[in-house]
Design a protein around this motif. Structure first.
Motif, PDB file in Angstrom:
ATOM      1  N   ASN A   1       0.917  -1.326   0.094  1.00  0.00           N
ATOM      2  CA  ASN A   1      -0.161   0.024  -0.033  1.00  0.00           C
ATOM      3  C   ASN A   1       0.899   1.331  -0.099  1.00  0.00           C
ATOM      4  O   ASN A   1       0.241   2.341  -0.458  1.00  0.00           O
ATOM      5  CB  ASN A   1      -0.946  -0.019   1.143  1.00  0.00           C
ATOM      6  N   ASN A   2       2.032   1.151   0.657  1.00  0.00           N
ATOM      7  CA  ASN A   2       2.929   2.494   0.780  1.00  0.00           C
ATOM      8  C   ASN A   2       4.524   2.027   0.659  1.00  0.00           C
ATOM      9  O   ASN A   2       4.827   1.762   1.680  1.00  0.00           O
ATOM     10  CB  ASN A   2       2.671   3.112   1.912  1.00  0.00           C
ATOM     11  N   PRO A   3       4.989   1.668  -0.382  1.00  0.00           N
ATOM     12  CA  PRO A   3       6.335   1.282  -0.481  1.00  0.00           C
ATOM     13  C   PRO A   3       7.327   2.266   0.356  1.00  0.00           C
ATOM     14  O   PRO A   3       8.329   1.741   0.853  1.00  0.00           O
ATOM     15  CB  PRO A   3       6.795   1.113  -2.057  1.00  0.00           C
ATOM     16  N   SER A   4       7.205   3.376   0.545  1.00  0.00           N
ATOM     17  CA  SER A   4       7.978   4.147   0.907  1.00  0.00           C
ATOM     18  C   SER A   4       7.756   4.243   2.796  1.00  0.00           C
ATOM     19  O   SER A   4       8.448   4.811   3.499  1.00  0.00           O
ATOM     20  CB  SER A   4       7.768   5.675   0.773  1.00  0.00           C
ATOM     21  N   SER A   5       6.788   3.571   3.158  1.00  0.00           N
ATOM     22  CA  SER A   5       6.684   3.428   4.628  1.00  0.00           C
ATOM     23  C   SER A   5       7.891   2.673   5.325  1.00  0.00           C
ATOM     24  O   SER A   5       8.499   1.668   4.722  1.00  0.00           O
ATOM     25  CB  SER A   5       5.429   2.757   4.987  1.00  0.00           C
ATOM     26  N   HIS A   6       7.999   2.894   6.654  1.00  0.00           N
ATOM     27  CA  HIS A   6       9.232   1.903   7.424  1.00  0.00           C
ATOM     28  C   HIS A   6       8.612   0.753   7.799  1.00  0.00           C
ATOM     29  O   HIS A   6       7.523   0.358   7.974  1.00  0.00           O
ATOM     30  CB  HIS A   6       9.593   2.768   8.561  1.00  0.00           C
ATOM     31  N   PHE A   7       9.569  -0.400   8.060  1.00  0.00           N
ATOM     32  CA  PHE A   7       9.219  -1.596   8.545  1.00  0.00           C
ATOM     33  C   PHE A   7       8.804  -1.445   9.905  1.00  0.00           C
ATOM     34  O   PHE A   7       9.345  -0.807  10.537  1.00  0.00           O
ATOM     35  CB  PHE A   7      10.431  -2.492   8.222  1.00  0.00           C
ATOM     36  N   VAL A   8       7.788  -2.334  10.098  1.00  0.00           N
ATOM     37  CA  VAL A   8       7.308  -2.386  11.618  1.00  0.00           C
ATOM     38  C   VAL A   8       8.508  -2.941  12.619  1.00  0.00           C
ATOM     39  O   VAL A   8       8.488  -4.050  12.154  1.00  0.00           O
ATOM     40  CB  VAL A   8       5.987  -2.851  11.736  1.00  0.00           C
ATOM     41  N   ASN A   9       8.971  -2.332  13.400  1.00  0.00           N
ATOM     42  CA  ASN A   9       9.801  -2.933  14.331  1.00  0.00           C
ATOM     43  C   ASN A   9       9.028  -3.755  15.510  1.00  0.00           C
ATOM     44  O   ASN A   9       7.940  -3.750  15.356  1.00  0.00           O
ATOM     45  CB  ASN A   9      10.706  -2.101  14.911  1.00  0.00           C
ATOM     46  N   GLU A  10       9.938  -4.406  16.228  1.00  0.00           N
ATOM     47  CA  GLU A  10       9.678  -5.298  17.283  1.00  0.00           C
ATOM     48  C   GLU A  10       8.326  -4.612  18.014  1.00  0.00           C
ATOM     49  O   GLU A  10       7.649  -5.413  18.353  1.00  0.00           O
ATOM     50  CB  GLU A  10      10.694  -5.761  18.091  1.00  0.00           C
ATOM     51  N   TYR A  11       8.782  -3.374  18.516  1.00  0.00           N
ATOM     52  CA  TYR A  11       7.955  -2.896  19.385  1.00  0.00           C
ATOM     53  C   TYR A  11       6.557  -2.447  18.822  1.00  0.00           C
ATOM     54  O   TYR A  11       5.530  -2.435  19.519  1.00  0.00           O
ATOM     55  CB  TYR A  11       8.698  -1.240  20.020  1.00  0.00           C
ATOM     56  N   GLY A  12       6.700  -2.145  17.596  1.00  0.00           N
ATOM     57  CA  GLY A  12       5.278  -1.894  16.920  1.00  0.00           C
ATOM     58  C   GLY A  12       4.638  -2.980  16.760  1.00  0.00           C
ATOM     59  O   GLY A  12       3.460  -3.086  16.790  1.00  0.00           O
ATOM     60  N   MET A  13       5.219  -4.356  16.451  1.00  0.00           N
ATOM     61  CA  MET A  13       4.594  -5.610  16.342  1.00  0.00           C
ATOM     62  C   MET A  13       4.109  -6.116  17.715  1.00  0.00           C
ATOM     63  O   MET A  13       2.868  -6.650  17.797  1.00  0.00           O
ATOM     64  CB  MET A  13       5.526  -6.551  15.834  1.00  0.00           C
ATOM     65  N   ASN A  14       4.726  -5.664  18.833  1.00  0.00           N
ATOM     66  CA  ASN A  14       4.261  -5.854  20.045  1.00  0.00           C
ATOM     67  C   ASN A  14       2.900  -5.168  20.336  1.00  0.00           C
ATOM     68  O   ASN A  14       2.128  -5.590  21.065  1.00  0.00           O
ATOM     69  CB  ASN A  14       5.097  -5.446  21.188  1.00  0.00           C
ATOM     70  N   TYR A  15       2.833  -3.881  19.911  1.00  0.00           N
ATOM     71  CA  TYR A  15       1.587  -3.161  20.014  1.00  0.00           C
ATOM     72  C   TYR A  15       0.514  -3.918  19.218  1.00  0.00           C
ATOM     73  O   TYR A  15      -0.600  -3.614  19.727  1.00  0.00           O
ATOM     74  CB  TYR A  15       2.062  -1.776  19.408  1.00  0.00           C
ATOM     75  N   LEU A  16       0.749  -4.169  18.147  1.00  0.00           N
ATOM     76  CA  LEU A  16      -0.426  -4.932  17.346  1.00  0.00           C
ATOM     77  C   LEU A  16      -0.864  -6.179  17.728  1.00  0.00           C
ATOM     78  O   LEU A  16      -1.971  -6.799  17.491  1.00  0.00           O
ATOM     79  CB  LEU A  16       0.244  -5.172  15.864  1.00  0.00           C
ATOM     80  N   LEU A  17       0.069  -6.878  18.573  1.00  0.00           N
ATOM     81  CA  LEU A  17      -0.198  -8.126  19.183  1.00  0.00           C
ATOM     82  C   LEU A  17      -1.521  -7.972  20.023  1.00  0.00           C
ATOM     83  O   LEU A  17      -2.433  -9.028  20.017  1.00  0.00           O
ATOM     84  CB  LEU A  17       0.838  -8.644  19.898  1.00  0.00           C
ATOM     85  N   LYS A  18      -2.082  -6.960  20.657  1.00  0.00           N
ATOM     86  CA  LYS A  18      -3.074  -6.812  21.486  1.00  0.00           C
ATOM     87  C   LYS A  18      -4.229  -6.964  20.596  1.00  0.00           C
ATOM     88  O   LYS A  18      -5.128  -7.439  20.855  1.00  0.00           O
ATOM     89  CB  LYS A  18      -2.826  -5.445  22.344  1.00  0.00           C
ATOM     90  N   GLN A  19      -4.001  -6.249  19.662  1.00  0.00           N
ATOM     91  CA  GLN A  19      -5.314  -5.905  18.568  1.00  0.00           C
ATOM     92  C   GLN A  19      -5.518  -7.536  18.063  1.00  0.00           C
ATOM     93  O   GLN A  19      -6.919  -8.060  17.718  1.00  0.00           O
ATOM     94  CB  GLN A  19      -5.043  -5.036  17.391  1.00  0.00           C
ATOM     95  N   LEU A  20      -4.451  -8.181  17.605  1.00  0.00           N
ATOM     96  CA  LEU A  20      -4.569  -9.753  17.302  1.00  0.00           C
ATOM     97  C   LEU A  20      -5.207 -10.407  18.115  1.00  0.00           C
ATOM     98  O   LEU A  20      -5.962 -11.364  17.784  1.00  0.00           O
ATOM     99  CB  LEU A  20      -3.167 -10.115  16.877  1.00  0.00           C
ATOM    100  N   LYS A  21      -4.882 -10.312  19.407  1.00  0.00           N
ATOM    101  CA  LYS A  21      -5.622 -11.245  20.285  1.00  0.00           C
ATOM    102  C   LYS A  21      -7.015 -10.854  20.488  1.00  0.00           C
ATOM    103  O   LYS A  21      -7.816 -11.695  20.885  1.00  0.00           O
ATOM    104  CB  LYS A  21      -4.791 -10.876  21.692  1.00  0.00           C
ATOM    105  N   GLN A  22      -7.480  -9.769  20.400  1.00  0.00           N
ATOM    106  CA  GLN A  22      -8.798  -9.436  20.525  1.00  0.00           C
ATOM    107  C   GLN A  22      -9.642  -9.969  19.213  1.00  0.00           C
ATOM    108  O   GLN A  22     -10.708 -10.378  19.240  1.00  0.00           O
ATOM    109  CB  GLN A  22      -9.025  -7.876  20.455  1.00  0.00           C
ATOM    110  N   GLU A  23      -8.923  -9.895  18.051  1.00  0.00           N
ATOM    111  CA  GLU A  23      -9.538 -10.210  16.876  1.00  0.00           C
ATOM    112  C   GLU A  23      -9.369 -11.955  16.773  1.00  0.00           C
ATOM    113  O   GLU A  23     -10.494 -12.598  16.214  1.00  0.00           O
ATOM    114  CB  GLU A  23      -8.718  -9.860  15.519  1.00  0.00           C
TER     115      GLU A  23
END
Length: 72
Positions: A46-68
């Motif tokens: 969707n956005n090739p110029s975006s930065h790669f999601v690092n470990e901390y960003g993935m940990n933040y997304l994990l909470k949403q994944l657990k709800q889903e």
């Protein structure tokens, strides 16, 4: 003189219940990895110029994944 420990070999003998729990845990880990990888690929498409999601960003997304996916 101090000796350096290069490694430790360990052998586990889990019972049937523990084997089932280990397989469940490894399956959940694989599922989370594949979901995170898919999200990173979609973000890049969707956005090739975006930065790669690092470990901390993935940990933040994990909470949403657990709800889903409450079984994780």
């Amino acid at each position: 003189m101090n000796k350096l420990i290069k490694g430790v070999k360990l052998r586990l003998y889990p019972n049937k219940q523990q084997q089932a729990q280990l397989w469940q845990m490894f399956g959940n880990d694989r599922r989370v990895w594949n979901l995170m990888l898919d999200m990173a690929k979609q973000r890049y498409q969707n956005n090739p110029s975006s930065h790669f999601v690092n470990e901390y960003g993935m940990n933040y997304l994990l909470k949403q994944l657990k709800q889903e996916y409450p079984y994780l």
